[in-house]
Write a protein that holds these residues in place. Structure first.
Motif, PDB file in Angstrom:
ATOM      1  N   ILE A1628      -1.494   7.465  12.543  1.00 23.42           N
ATOM      2  CA  ILE A1628      -2.651   6.686  12.994  1.00 23.42           C
ATOM      3  C   ILE A1628      -3.815   7.645  13.188  1.00 23.42           C
ATOM      4  CG2 ILE A1628      -3.517   5.115  14.752  1.00 23.42           C
ATOM      5  CD1 ILE A1628      -1.258   3.968  13.074  1.00 23.42           C
ATOM      6  N   PRO A1629      -4.985   7.366  12.618  1.00 23.31           N
ATOM      7  CA  PRO A1629      -6.143   8.266  12.797  1.00 23.31           C
ATOM      8  C   PRO A1629      -6.670   8.183  14.222  1.00 23.31           C
ATOM      9  CG  PRO A1629      -6.784   6.287  11.607  1.00 23.31           C
ATOM     10  CD  PRO A1629      -5.300   6.228  11.760  1.00 23.31           C
ATOM     11  N   GLN A1630      -7.556   9.108  14.552  1.00 21.57           N
ATOM     12  CA  GLN A1630      -8.122   9.155  15.892  1.00 21.57           C
ATOM     13  C   GLN A1630      -9.275   8.176  16.060  1.00 21.57           C
ATOM     14  OE1 GLN A1630      -6.753  10.903  18.336  1.00 21.57           O
ATOM     15  NE2 GLN A1630      -5.200  11.684  16.939  1.00 21.57           N
ATOM     16  N   THR A1631      -9.936   7.851  14.944  1.00 21.38           N
ATOM     17  CA  THR A1631     -11.096   6.959  15.014  1.00 21.38           C
ATOM     18  C   THR A1631     -10.815   5.706  14.188  1.00 21.38           C
ATOM     19  OG1 THR A1631     -12.106   8.076  13.125  1.00 21.38           O
ATOM     20  CG2 THR A1631     -12.675   8.901  15.327  1.00 21.38           C
ATOM     21  N   ASN A1632     -11.616   4.662  14.477  1.00 21.54           N
ATOM     22  CA  ASN A1632     -11.510   3.384  13.749  1.00 21.54           C
ATOM     23  C   ASN A1632     -10.052   2.898  13.691  1.00 21.54           C
ATOM     24  OD1 ASN A1632     -14.283   3.413  13.201  1.00 21.54           O
ATOM     25  ND2 ASN A1632     -13.971   4.625  11.334  1.00 21.54           N
ATOM     26  N   ILE A1633      -9.432   2.936  14.854  1.00 20.94           N
ATOM     27  CA  ILE A1633      -7.993   2.634  14.882  1.00 20.94           C
ATOM     28  C   ILE A1633      -7.736   1.181  14.498  1.00 20.94           C
ATOM     29  CG2 ILE A1633      -5.973   2.476  16.381  1.00 20.94           C
ATOM     30  CD1 ILE A1633      -7.054   4.818  17.963  1.00 20.94           C
ATOM     31  N   LEU A1634      -8.499   0.257  15.112  1.00 27.15           N
ATOM     32  CA  LEU A1634      -8.212  -1.155  14.856  1.00 27.15           C
ATOM     33  C   LEU A1634      -8.459  -1.528  13.396  1.00 27.15           C
ATOM     34  CD1 LEU A1634      -9.562  -2.964  18.047  1.00 27.15           C
ATOM     35  CD2 LEU A1634      -7.208  -2.590  17.355  1.00 27.15           C
ATOM     36  N   GLN A1635      -9.566  -1.003  12.834  1.00 25.46           N
ATOM     37  CA  GLN A1635      -9.836  -1.315  11.430  1.00 25.46           C
ATOM     38  C   GLN A1635      -8.713  -0.775  10.547  1.00 25.46           C
ATOM     39  OE1 GLN A1635     -11.857  -0.118  13.658  1.00 25.46           O
ATOM     40  NE2 GLN A1635     -14.003  -0.750  13.397  1.00 25.46           N
ATOM     41  N   TYR A1636      -8.276   0.462  10.857  1.00 21.29           N
ATOM     42  CA  TYR A1636      -7.214   1.063  10.043  1.00 21.29           C
ATOM     43  C   TYR A1636      -5.914   0.276  10.176  1.00 21.29           C
ATOM     44  CZ  TYR A1636      -3.823   4.459   8.353  1.00 21.29           C
ATOM     45  OH  TYR A1636      -2.793   5.073   7.671  1.00 21.29           O
ATOM     46  N   VAL A1637      -5.581  -0.093  11.436  1.00 16.29           N
ATOM     47  CA  VAL A1637      -4.322  -0.820  11.657  1.00 16.29           C
ATOM     48  C   VAL A1637      -4.383  -2.187  10.983  1.00 16.29           C
ATOM     49  CG1 VAL A1637      -2.858  -1.894  13.407  1.00 16.29           C
ATOM     50  CG2 VAL A1637      -3.708   0.415  13.751  1.00 16.29           C
ATOM     51  N   ASP A1638      -5.546  -2.884  11.105  1.00 14.86           N
ATOM     52  CA  ASP A1638      -5.663  -4.192  10.457  1.00 14.86           C
ATOM     53  C   ASP A1638      -5.504  -4.089   8.951  1.00 14.86           C
ATOM     54  OD1 ASP A1638      -5.980  -5.516  12.811  1.00 14.86           O
ATOM     55  OD2 ASP A1638      -8.168  -5.466  12.786  1.00 14.86           O
ATOM     56  N   LEU A1640      -3.964  -1.719   7.371  1.00 13.71           N
ATOM     57  CA  LEU A1640      -2.589  -1.310   7.070  1.00 13.71           C
ATOM     58  C   LEU A1640      -1.632  -2.504   7.181  1.00 13.71           C
ATOM     59  CD1 LEU A1640      -1.078   1.215   6.251  1.00 13.71           C
ATOM     60  CD2 LEU A1640      -0.635   1.700   8.658  1.00 13.71           C
ATOM     61  N   ILE A1641      -1.862  -3.368   8.211  1.00 12.76           N
ATOM     62  CA  ILE A1641      -1.019  -4.569   8.339  1.00 12.76           C
ATOM     63  C   ILE A1641      -1.206  -5.465   7.119  1.00 12.76           C
ATOM     64  CG2 ILE A1641      -0.734  -6.709   9.649  1.00 12.76           C
ATOM     65  CD1 ILE A1641      -1.330  -5.135  12.180  1.00 12.76           C
ATOM     66  N   LYS A1642      -2.474  -5.605   6.709  1.00 15.42           N
ATOM     67  CA  LYS A1642      -2.735  -6.428   5.533  1.00 15.42           C
ATOM     68  C   LYS A1642      -2.077  -5.848   4.298  1.00 15.42           C
ATOM     69  CE  LYS A1642      -6.573  -8.605   3.050  1.00 15.42           C
ATOM     70  NZ  LYS A1642      -8.042  -8.723   2.943  1.00 15.42           N
ATOM     71  N   GLN A1643      -2.167  -4.507   4.161  1.00 13.61           N
ATOM     72  CA  GLN A1643      -1.544  -3.844   3.004  1.00 13.61           C
ATOM     73  C   GLN A1643      -0.025  -4.035   3.032  1.00 13.61           C
ATOM     74  OE1 GLN A1643      -2.260   0.377   2.881  1.00 13.61           O
ATOM     75  NE2 GLN A1643      -0.493   0.731   1.575  1.00 13.61           N
ATOM     76  N   LYS A1644       0.573  -3.836   4.230  1.00 14.48           N
ATOM     77  CA  LYS A1644       2.034  -3.977   4.343  1.00 14.48           C
ATOM     78  C   LYS A1644       2.456  -5.420   4.058  1.00 14.48           C
ATOM     79  CE  LYS A1644       3.050   0.278   5.665  1.00 14.48           C
ATOM     80  NZ  LYS A1644       3.897   1.163   4.855  1.00 14.48           N
ATOM     81  N   MET A1645       1.624  -6.374   4.520  1.00 10.36           N
ATOM     82  CA  MET A1645       1.968  -7.770   4.256  1.00 10.36           C
ATOM     83  C   MET A1645       1.890  -8.087   2.766  1.00 10.36           C
ATOM     84  SD  MET A1645       0.284  -9.948   7.383  1.00 10.36           S
ATOM     85  CE  MET A1645       1.103 -10.028   8.990  1.00 10.36           C
ATOM     86  N   LEU A1646       0.878  -7.492   2.097  1.00  9.84           N
ATOM     87  CA  LEU A1646       0.796  -7.682   0.653  1.00  9.84           C
ATOM     88  C   LEU A1646       2.004  -7.069  -0.042  1.00  9.84           C
ATOM     89  CD1 LEU A1646      -3.015  -7.047   0.016  1.00  9.84           C
ATOM     90  CD2 LEU A1646      -1.798  -9.214  -0.144  1.00  9.84           C
ATOM     91  N   GLU A1647       2.377  -5.836   0.411  1.00  9.93           N
ATOM     92  CA  GLU A1647       3.570  -5.205  -0.161  1.00  9.93           C
ATOM     93  C   GLU A1647       4.809  -6.073   0.086  1.00  9.93           C
ATOM     94  OE1 GLU A1647       4.196  -1.171   1.008  1.00  9.93           O
ATOM     95  OE2 GLU A1647       2.085  -0.637   0.781  1.00  9.93           O
ATOM     96  N   GLN A1648       4.883  -6.596   1.320  1.00 12.56           N
ATOM     97  CA  GLN A1648       6.041  -7.435   1.654  1.00 12.56           C
ATOM     98  C   GLN A1648       6.063  -8.690   0.789  1.00 12.56           C
ATOM     99  OE1 GLN A1648       5.939  -9.419   5.465  1.00 12.56           O
ATOM    100  NE2 GLN A1648       8.084  -8.948   5.851  1.00 12.56           N
ATOM    101  N   GLU A1649       4.895  -9.296   0.583  1.00  6.24           N
ATOM    102  CA  GLU A1649       4.825 -10.486  -0.246  1.00  6.24           C
ATOM    103  C   GLU A1649       5.183 -10.155  -1.690  1.00  6.24           C
ATOM    104  OE1 GLU A1649       4.456 -14.511  -0.704  1.00  6.24           O
ATOM    105  OE2 GLU A1649       4.393 -13.310   1.137  1.00  6.24           O
ATOM    106  N   GLY A1650       4.721  -8.939  -2.137  1.00  7.43           N
ATOM    107  CA  GLY A1650       5.077  -8.527  -3.492  1.00  7.43           C
ATOM    108  C   GLY A1650       6.574  -8.325  -3.652  1.00  7.43           C
ATOM    109  N   VAL A1651       7.181  -7.709  -2.622  1.00  8.10           N
ATOM    110  CA  VAL A1651       8.640  -7.520  -2.682  1.00  8.10           C
ATOM    111  C   VAL A1651       9.338  -8.873  -2.672  1.00  8.10           C
ATOM    112  CG1 VAL A1651      10.623  -6.619  -1.413  1.00  8.10           C
ATOM    113  CG2 VAL A1651       8.565  -5.232  -1.638  1.00  8.10           C
TER     114      VAL A1651
END
Length: 1940
Positions: A1628-1638, A1640-1651
């Motif tokens: 997790i980076p030190q700055t822009n945490i929420l944007q990064y986490v959001d 990343l969640i979206k990316q993981k959900m896309l990966e999950q949907e792809g799987v």
């Protein structure tokens, strides 16, 4: 009539086949009235039917006067009388004639007996063969059988139960024999006869067999089932004696008998009878007097005289004497005396020592029935002192060792179905420092010997128990030696880490004690069903604690007990100074590589070992000296821990010599070795380190430093020695303990130094051979030019390291140069391919010297070129540095377009190596001509076929050649629409030129065409022309279908429609085929194969060859039109002919009823729907030829049918009969069947008759409402209250949403578990299980409901409320009621008992639940009965205080009385130290006096009347001070504070009281006094305001503290989640945490949907709709399988079940069956017999008791273990457990056959499936298509789907963590904001203003007090919180408990 025979005459053998009540019988008589009588038996044959007649016959036969006085008895001394004559005097009986019943037997007799084996010999012959040894000598178990008999015989003894085993091996007394003697109850002759009958158990001895356990009654239960009831089956004794020896002599005397009975059986006698064809199972019992050994005449049995003499003093006994002892048995008994006696002590341990066993540490033995069994074993040998041992004295049998090495025990009990009871005990054997205390068993050695350990010492401590099972098994207190129980689920090592370490589970031993309700084998060696019953899921285990069974969870209790034992008794190593958790890659087992905790120190047996400490090992090979690096402990530990085992990492010392790390068990450290000894060892080793090299040249050719050598000059052999500092030669590092791993080698390297770097060209290693030194051979291969270095280096063996422990090993270096020689040879340089015929090329040459160094051509040379099969020419050769032969051309024949390899030889005359041969591939040249095959000018082809031309492109030499874009064309001319052929010959130069078929329409005869073949891209290649003759096609061109009727054939044209009777079959369909020339084609089998029809898959090829088509089955429904298609398809044509068959209705066969609308009608109403009745044929097709008169033949009937309103009409348009007005007479609702009959046909229709409207309520499942329901107050009813709406005919009325209410009295309180008070869709309401709270007695509960504003008839429920015997209602407290409760003193003792509702004391209440609380209250208030009202009396008086503090008086000495009044009204009371009012009994006075605060002040105000003191009366603990006024013009200093003091004068008090003091202000001026009074009031107001401010700031401080704690908690959670994400490789980076986490969640959900959407195997079989919760779905959808091969073979194996729908109930299954008209197969789970389902935790069949019975191949696994269930796991396990059973998956057929062959040796083998698709059935059958799985695509989608990939679950976990982390970040931000806002609010202008106001008020208060001249009060002037303290930035956060 009687006949008698003497002793010499044999009567016929008596028969025991059945009783003889009358008729002739043979009786054997012995006359023993006198000693001189005839000793032989008399055989009497008589037919008397009474005793009187029999006695007369005896007198007549024996010539005895009938007047003589004598008795006739049985051999058991039972007198014959009239009453028992017919019962006793049977065929073959032996009788005595005696003077009296108790007469001594004057001489011995022989009683004839038969002992035919009982029929159980046959029916139980399949049980265990006797003495299956299982690797042990069975002889002790044979003795045990005889001891069992003795224990049973002595079970009723009240004194000592003596059992002796005498081994008579003194040959001076006869042959070897064994005697087992007991002092039991003995046997009568009949019982002895019974003993001889094989398999006559105690339970089958009836009828003719007189039981030796007559009136058998099972003994009452005793501890450990030690009831001595262990002689059972009628087998063991006979088997035992004949196993030990060749003959047996049974000698016995009952307690109430005067005679001794003796039976002799021998193998020799049996064989003799068989030889003489006599009855084998017959013999004699000798009845004699005690101590009579006259019949012993053989010297082989001389010892019997002594044994028989011992009978004299015995009241009763039994002796079993075995002679003819087997020689090997005798040797075993002598040589292993201690072993087998120890085994017997083990078998009968608890009979000898009692239920608790042999507790050697116990101070004294309990007196009881188990201390009276003495089992003695004596062995007599010639010339030796007899050996004697009492089994009680043996101290090393296994049970004694188990008992006395155990620290604690865990007892339990199990109840098995029926009356089976098992008592069990588990003992804990602790670990003590460095060893396990679990005792070793010689049969199961569990320890490894020390000398077996090597330097690769084992990693983890082996289990203490080893491979031994936990439980030994005892049956009726006696060991069953060949049965043991490995463990139970609740005491087996857990799969996950439990409360106790896993090794603790290996420190337990145990024993199971069963009663006789468990089957054992007849030889009592094996239990038949113990483990099976104990591991049944219905078996209940309870813990036994202090002799009481406790219904608790046995697994939890055991785990807690084991944890307690571990913490209490294990003396372990303490690991301290924890460092980290690591993974050890040095271990081969991946499972054991992690986790390992590392420590820097341990405490072991009182000593501390730390990192760096020098130690020495023991029991290692070799012995190590080293320093400690770290300690290892397996497991995920953190911090200090106690544990067993562990390992230590050592650096071997001295490290300069031994650069090694060793890891050994901690137990191998030498605790006795001092550090000084280790240091001395290190110093001695360092002096032997290698120092230098000595080099000599034995064969010359010495290499000097910096010498120049010619290329190839040899360098002579080298001899080297390694010397240490002492000049001693050495071959290995010092210390012989290291072996070959520390040998020294000498490495020789020759290194060439070149511009690109150093290159090692020679490397050799020499080792010292013992007899020869280090030696290197001569080097002759150094010929490369350049600078060289020869290096000699000492290295270590194996590792080749040139340093050791950081120190370099000795080395030596020689430098030299090598120069080139003269040229001698040449080589051919790089050629430039490709080489083509006729195309010139060049040959470069490289000239070299002898060693390949480049050189120049010195002289003129003419090269010579040679090559076999080629003509070669060249133009010239160039000279100089680069020599090239130019313009070389080659011509010749090559094989094909790929060319041919040729060997080309180049000769340069004059060189030492003057020739070189190299290979070239010569390719064909450019195209020059075109060759076409076939060669004929005129070619014939059939119309509709294509013609292939073989074309070849040739070069000038006739070789086939190829080049790019070499396309050959062929054009046909002579007819329209002819194809053009083209072929690419670019690759091979040749190809088949062909293309589409040449087809000319409507050709009937031959036609001529022209073909022109050419290469458009090669204009210089001439074209080729061919003539084509086109012939008509002979292939099928036309297909015709005919239907033959009699002799006539009718053609069926394409798309014709044929009408035919429904369900009939069309026969005699034929077909014909014609070619292009209209010639009929003869049908061959090949053509028949190509003809297909669509109406049947089965075609008779023989009929097809004859031109017959398969019969067409006409559809049975007129709606189904059959489309029939006949196709012919081959390579030339595709033909089809089709026709349609339309069915016509057949003759009437059925009627069919159809209900138009709902099929439900209410009771008393008509059915609103119409019923259509149609007439159909046999297939259900409606008959369309009827008229309206047919309704006259229609009849309707049904159970309860009301026909009064029936109406029947004819519908012409639909050709149906319509029925209306269906109604039923009142009766029970349900499905009603209507029967419709027309002519001889009938049909049935069901309608649903529902109940009428509800008029009453009925209470379900409560038939006993007439009597009050008994219920305990506060308890729930036994079952729920369920009410049902009913109509007027008592039928249930399914009316929903009818509100139900309960009407009750106020004193009745009910609590319902259900809030539903409305009826459901069935008209039923479940009011839940209610609990009743009411006074004792009868109460009523009225149910109330209404429907359509009509009140329903509702039942009344009566309750009889009983008190709750377990509900505490009050406490009975006993104490000293006369005690005085003085404030601050100690309470007296309270005796508390809890009383229940039934006024009885509750005895089993937990004392910890009783607490005592106190509060202040008035005695008049109502109290709970359990409370005690105590009157606390005040303590001793200590002070005088007012009721409430008065205001500060401000007075002056003016005239106005109000201004001089100090106190208007004030009550003073005496208080104790706890501020309680006291002194009610005191009488006295209160003296008021004014004092100054300064002793120097003499001007003191006085009271009115100029008095200094005033007295007030004190009575009953108080005094009222009224109107205390100063005198007018009283003296006093202006603006001065004075003290008004009240002192109590109470004579009754021994100790004076502290006076009460009140400050007041005195002023001389009235005006000033008024001003000061105002200031005083203002002071009081300021004090209140300041207190309010303080309260606000205290609240603010608490709020800020709480917020800081919330921030700390949020930070901790965020940090924890961040670490968890880091473990998932997410940073997790030190700055822009929420944007990064959001993102990343979206990316993981896309990966999950792809799987999720990624293609994977799925079941395409449609699932059954789950419209009901009782439907689980089709079997194919219930499970998933990851492996493709396993999924295929399992799906195929279950193919017949994949479409089956699984339901929970039979009702749901039946509903599906009805909906699908029986086409859908269903499986209800409530009809499955679950006891036969396999255990999902069962091990594979090749595993026996946790060990491999054989080593399987092919990775076998249960098929069910490969299944995963997305839902309904428990139900799915039932389904697949039943369908798959124990089916096993294995790799291939060979592995499966091997597995089956091995498994069937030990048990049944289930079905085997292979991953390659083969199947071996459970009966062993395999092979054939039915046992081979088809490919996956052939399964038509009926295959189990694949589960989601593991990546999907990983992504799900990561998304969950990220979402939690996001929530934590938002929460931390929120609480930080709140804290920041709160802290900012403290600095807002309003808050600053508030602080300023507080400061100003404090300042004002201080000024006012200064003005008043008062001493600052503590409350008013105490320091308030400073402003900076309110910031609270550094205040520590209190723990949560403190905050609460």
């Amino acid at each position: 009539m009687a006949a008698v025979a003497g002793g010499g005459t044999r009567a016929p053998e008596p028969s025991l086949s059945g009783p003889h009540g009358s008729g002739d019988r043979t009786v054997f008589l012995f006359d023993r009235r006198q000693e001189q009588g005839d000793p032989k038996e008399k055989v009497l044959s008589c037919d008397a039917e009474t005793y009187r007649g029999f006695r007369s016959a005896v007198c007549q036969a024996l010539c005895i006067s009938s007047e003589d006085n004598f008795v006739i008895t049985t051999t058991n001394r039972k007198e014959i009388t009239d009453d028992n004559f017919s019962e006793i005097v049977q065929e073959g009986v032996t009788l005595y004639l005696l003077q009296s019943v108790d007469q001594t037997l004057l001489s011995a007799t022989k009683e004839r007996i038969d002992f035919l084996p009982h029929y159980d010999t046959l029916i139980k012959s399949g049980m265990y063969e006797y003495y299956a040894s299982e690797g042990q000598n069975p002889l002790p178990f044979a003795f045990a059988e005889l001891i069992d008999n003795s224990l049973s015989a002595t079970s009723r003894n009240t004194g000592i139960r003596s059992i002796q085993i005498k081994l008579l091996f003194d040959d001076s007394q006869g042959k070897p024999a064994v005697a087992v003697i007991d002092n039991g109850r003995g046997m009568t002759s009949k019982q002895l006869n019974n003993w001889a009958v094989y398999r006559l158990s105690k339970f089958t001895r009836q009828g003719d067999f007189e039981s030796d356990h007559s009136g058998y009654v099972r003994p009452p239960p005793v501890p450990r089932s030690l009831n001595s009831d262990i002689s059972y089956f009628g087998v063991g004794g006979k088997q035992a004696v004949f196993f030990i020896g060749q003959s047996a002599r049974m000698i016995s005397k009952p307690a109430d008998s005067h005679d001794v009975h003796e039976l002799f059986l021998s193998k020799e006698d049996f064989e003799k009878k068989e030889k003489n064809k006599e009855a084998i199972y017959s013999g004699y019992i000798r009845n004699r007097k005690p101590s009579d050994s006259a019949h012993i005449t053989s010297d082989d049995e001389r010892f019997l005289h002594n044994l028989i003499m011992e009978e004299r003093d015995k009241k009763s006994f039994t002796a079993v004497v075995v002679t003819g002892v087997q020689p090997d048995h005798m040797q075993y008994l002598k040589n292993y005396f201690n072993l087998w006696t120890r085994q017997l002590a083990h078998i009968y341990h608890y009979y000898i020592h009692g239920p608790k066993g042999n507790e050697t540490n116990a101070t004294m033995k309990e007196a009881g029935p188990f201390n009276n069994i003495d089992i003695e074993i004596l062995m007599f040998e010639k010339g030796k002192v007899p050996k004697m041992v009492n089994l009680r004295e043996i101290k090393d049998d296994m049970q004694t060792l188990y008992i006395n090495s155990a620290a604690d025990s865990f007892e339990f009990k199990s109840h098995v179905e029926g009356e089976g009871i098992v008592e069990g005990i588990i003992r804990y054997h602790p670990f003590l420092y460095d060893k396990e205390t679990y005792p070793d068993d010689p049969c199961f050695p569990s320890r490894l010997k020390d000398d077996d350990d090597d330097d690769d010492c084992f990693v983890v401590e082996k289990g203490a128990r080893g491979k031994r099972p936990i439980f030994e098994c005892f049956w009726n207190g006696r060991l069953i030696p060949y049965t043991s129980v490995e463990d139970f689920d609740w005491c087996a090592p857990p799969k996950k880490r439990g409360l106790a370490p896993i090794e603790c589970y290996n420190r337990i031993s145990g024993a199971l004690f069963t009663n006789d309700k468990f089957q054992v084998s007849t030889n009592k060696l094996t239990f038949m069903d113990l483990e099976l019953k104990l591991k049944d899921k219905n078996t209940l285990f309870t813990r036994v604690f202090n002799g009481q069974e406790q219904r608790m969870k046995i697994d939890r209790e055991f785990a807690l007990w084991l944890k307690d034992c571990h913490e209490k008794y294990d003396k372990q190593i303490k690991f301290t100074l924890f460092k980290e958790i690591i993974t050890r890659t040095d271990l081969t087992s991946k499972r054991m590589q992690s986790p390992w905790a590392t420590y820097s120190a341990i405490e072991w047996d009182g000593k501390t070992y730390r990192t760096g400490q020098l130690v020495k090992t023991i029991k290692t090979l070799p012995i190590f000296y080293g320093s400690i690096l770290k300690f290892f402990l397996y497991g995920d530990h953190d911090g200090d821990v106690y544990a067993t085992g562990g390992e230590v990492q050592l650096a071997l010392e001295p490290q300069a010599l031994y650069d090694e790390i060793k890891i050994i068990p901690i137990s191998k450290l030498d605790r006795a070795m001092s550090e000084k000894v280790v240091k001395k060892y290190i110093e001695d080793e360092m002096a032997r380190f290698p120092d230098r090299l000595s080099v000599t040249w034995p064969e010359g050719d010495e290499l000097l430093p910096n010498e120049t050598k010619l290329a190839g000059t040899p360098i002579g052999a080298l001899r080297i020695e390694i010397l240490n500092k002492k000049g001693e030669a050495m071959q290995k590092l010092p210390g012989t303990s290291h072996g070959g791993s520390k040998k020294l080698l000498v490495e020789l390297k020759v290194i060439l130094h070149s511009p690109v770097g150093n290159k090692e060209i020679i490397s050799h290693i020499s080792q010292h051979g013992g007899k020869w030194p280090y030696w290197f051979k001569k080097m002759e291969n150094i010929h490369k030019l350049g600078s060289y270095t020869l290096k000699l280096q000492v290295v270590l063996n194996e590792s080749n390291a040139d340093t050791y422990a950081g120190r370099p090993l000795p080395s030596k270096i020689f430098k030299f140069n090598v120069v080139e020689g003269k040229p001698e040879k040449f080589s051919v340089g790089h050629l430039d391919p490709p080489f083509r015929v006729g195309v010139p090329f060049n040959i470069p040459l490289d000239l070299q010297d002898e060693f390949g160094h480049p050189t120049h051509l010195a002289t003129d040379i003419t090269p010579i070129l040679e090559a076999s099969g080629l003509t070669l020419q060249y133009e010239e050769i160039s000279k100089g540095t680069n020599c090239v032969i130019k313009g070389v051309t080659a011509k010749g024949h090559v094989n094909n377009y790929l060319g041919k390899n040729f060997s080309l030889k180049v000769i340069l005359p004059g060189l030492k190596e003057d020739s070189q041969i190299f290979k070239i591939r010569l390719l064909p040249g450019p195209p020059r001509q075109l060759k076409v095959k076939p060669d004929s000018e005129i070619l014939k082809i059939e119309n509709g076929t294509s013609f292939p031309f073989q074309v070849e492109v040739l070069d000038e030499a006739g070789n086939i050649t190829a080049q790019p874009k070499l396309i050959v064309h062929c054009k046909f001319v002579g007819a329209p629409s002819l194809p053009v052929y083209a072929v690419d010959c670019s690759n091979a130069g040749t190809n088949i030129l062909t293309g589409p078929v040449v087809h000319v329409q409507n050709i009937k005869k031959d036609q001529m065409l022209k073909a022109r073949i050419e290469i458009p891209s090669c204009k210089d290649v001439p074209p080729v022309e061919k003539t084509i003759k086109l012939l008509p096609s002979s292939h099928v061109a036309r297909l015709q279908i005919f239907s033959v009727e009699g002799q006539k054939a009718i053609q069926i044209k394409h798309q014709d429609e044929i009408n035919w009777i429904a369900g009939d079959v069309m026969h005699n369909l034929i077909f014909q085929m014609y070619d292009e020339g209209e010639r009929e084609i003869i049908i061959t089998s090949a053509l028949a194969e190509k003809i297909k029809v669509n109406w049947t898959p089965r075609i008779n090829r023989e009929q097809m060859i004859q031109g017959l088509l398969p019969d067409v089955k006409v559809p049975t429904s007129v709606k189904d039109v059959r489309y029939c298609l006949i196709t012919f398809h081959d390579d030339h044509v595709s033909l089809e002919s089709a026709f349609t068959v339309r069915p016509l209705p057949d003759e009437p066969k059925h009627i069919k009823c159809k209900l138009k609308g709902p099929n439900t009608l209410q009771m008393g109403e008509e059915l609103q729907s119409e019923i259509d009745v149609m007439v159909t044929d046999q297939y259900g097709n409606q008959i369309q030829t009827l008229s309206g008169s047919c309704i006259n033949s229609l009849g309707i009937s049904g159970n309860g049918l009301d026909k009064s309103n029936l109406k029947t009409t004819w519908q012409e348009s639909t050709q149906t009969m319509t029925v209306k007005g269906i109604s039923f007479y009142p009766g029970p609702p349900g499905s009603k069947e209507l029967c419709f009959a027309w002519r001889e046909f009938s049909d049935f229709l069901r309608v649903n008759l529902t109940s009428g409207p509800p008029v009453k309520l009925h209470l379900m499942d409560w038939p006993e409402l007439e009597e009050p329901i008994a219920v305990i107050n506060g308890r729930e009813l036994q079952k729920p209250l369920i009410v049902q709406l009913c109509d007027q005919w008592e039928n249930p009325s399914p009316e929903p949403n009818v509100k139900i209410s309960l009407v009750k009295a106020n004193n009745l309180k009910i609590i319902s578990s259900s809030q539903q008070h409305k009826t459901d869709e069935n008209g039923r309401a479940n009011l839940g299980v209610i609990s009743i709270h009411a006074p004792r007695g009868e109460h009523t509960l009225q149910l109330k409901a209404s429907y359509n504003r009509n009140t329903l008839d509702c039942p009344i429920i009566k309750f009889n409320v009983l008190p709750d015997p377990e509900k505490p209602v009050c406490m009975n407290v006993k104490y000293d009621k006369n005690a005085s409760f003085v404030a601050g003193s100690t309470f007296p003792d309270f005796m508390v008992s809890v009383i229940s509702e039934d006024n009885n004391i509750i005895k089993n209440i937990n004392p910890g639940r009783i607490s005592m609380k106190m509060w202040e209250g008035q005695s008049s208030e109502n109290r709970v009965p359990a409370n005690i009202i105590i009157e606390v009396v005040p303590n001793d008086p200590v002070q005088l205080l007012p009721e409430s503090p008065p205001a500060t008086p401000v007075v002056s000495n003016v005239r106005t009385v109000a201004s001089r009044t100090l106190i208007k009204d004030l009550w003073l009371h005496i208080k104790d130290e706890y501020n309680n009012s006291t002194g009610n009994n005191l009488v006295g006075k209160i003296i008021a006096v004014i004092k100054s605060s300064s002793e120097e002040d003499t001007e003191i105000p006085v009271f009115q009347g100029k008095v200094k003191t005033i007295e007030f009366p004190f009575n009953r603990g108080s005094a009222e001070i009224v109107n205390l006024v100063l005198a007018e013009n009283s003296p006093g200093r202006d603006s001065t504070e004075y003290i008004l003091e009240f002192e109590a004068d109470l004579p009754a008090l021994a100790k004076p009281l502290e006076p009460y003091r009140l400050s007041f202000m005195f002023y001389n001026d009235f005006k000033k006094q008024q001003q000061m009074a105002m200031l005083t009031r203002k002071r009081d107001e300021l004090s209140k305001s300041i207190a309010a401010y303080r309260n606000m700031f205290d609240t603010t401080e608490q709020l800020v503290t709480e917020m800081k704690y919330q921030v700390q908690e949020a930070e901790t959670k965020q940090s924890h989640l961040k670490n968890e994400l880091k473990k998932q490789q997410i940073d997790i980076p030190q700055t822009n945490i929420l944007q990064y986490v959001d993102s990343l969640i979206k990316q993981k959900m896309l990966e999950q949907e792809g799987v999720k959407k990624s293609p994977r195997r799925s079941c395409t079989l449609s699932n059954y709709p789950k419209d009901n919760q009782d439907i689980l779905g089709k079997i194919a959808h219930l499970a998933q399988i990851e492996d493709d091969r396993a999924a295929k073979v399992i799906s195929w194996h279950m193919a017949s079940d994949m479409d089956c729908v699984v339901t929970l109930t039979t009702a749901a299954a039946r509903r599906i069956f009805d909906e699908t008209q029986g086409r859908q197969q269903v499986l209800p789970l409530d009809s499955v017999y679950k006891k036969t389902l396999p255990d999902w935790n069962r091990t594979l069949p090749h595993l026996r008791n946790g060990r491999n019975h054989f080593r399987p191949i092919g990775n076998p696994v249960f098929a069910r273990d490969l299944l995963t269930f997305p839902e309904n796991v428990e139900h799915c396990q039932i389904v697949f457990g039943m369908l798959l059973g124990d089916t096993i998956i294995i790799d291939n057929l060979d592995a499966a056959n091997h597995y089956r062959k091995e498994v069937v040796k030990i048990t049944h083998c289930p079905t085997l499936l292979t991953r390659e698709g083969d199947r071996i059935r459970s009966n062993g059958k395999f092979g054939g298509l039915q046992n081979k799985a088809p490919p996956m695509d052939k399964l038509r989608g009926m295959v189990f789907g694949a589960p989601m990939p593991k990546l999907y679950r990983t992504l799900s976990g990561q998304i969950d963590l990220l979402q939690q982390y996001r929530t934590a970040v938002v929460k931390l931000h929120s609480v930080n904001q709140d804290l920041h806002s709160q802290l900012q609010s403290l600095n807002t202008p309003d808050m600053q203003k508030t602080k300023q106001e507080l400061a100003e008020q404090e300042k004002s208060l201080k000024l006012i007090e200064e003005k008043l001249g008062m001493t600052p009060s503590g409350k008013g002037t105490e320091s308030l919180l400073p402003p900076e303290a309110l910031e609270m930035s550094d205040s520590p956060t209190p723990p949560k408990r403190m905050r609460r």
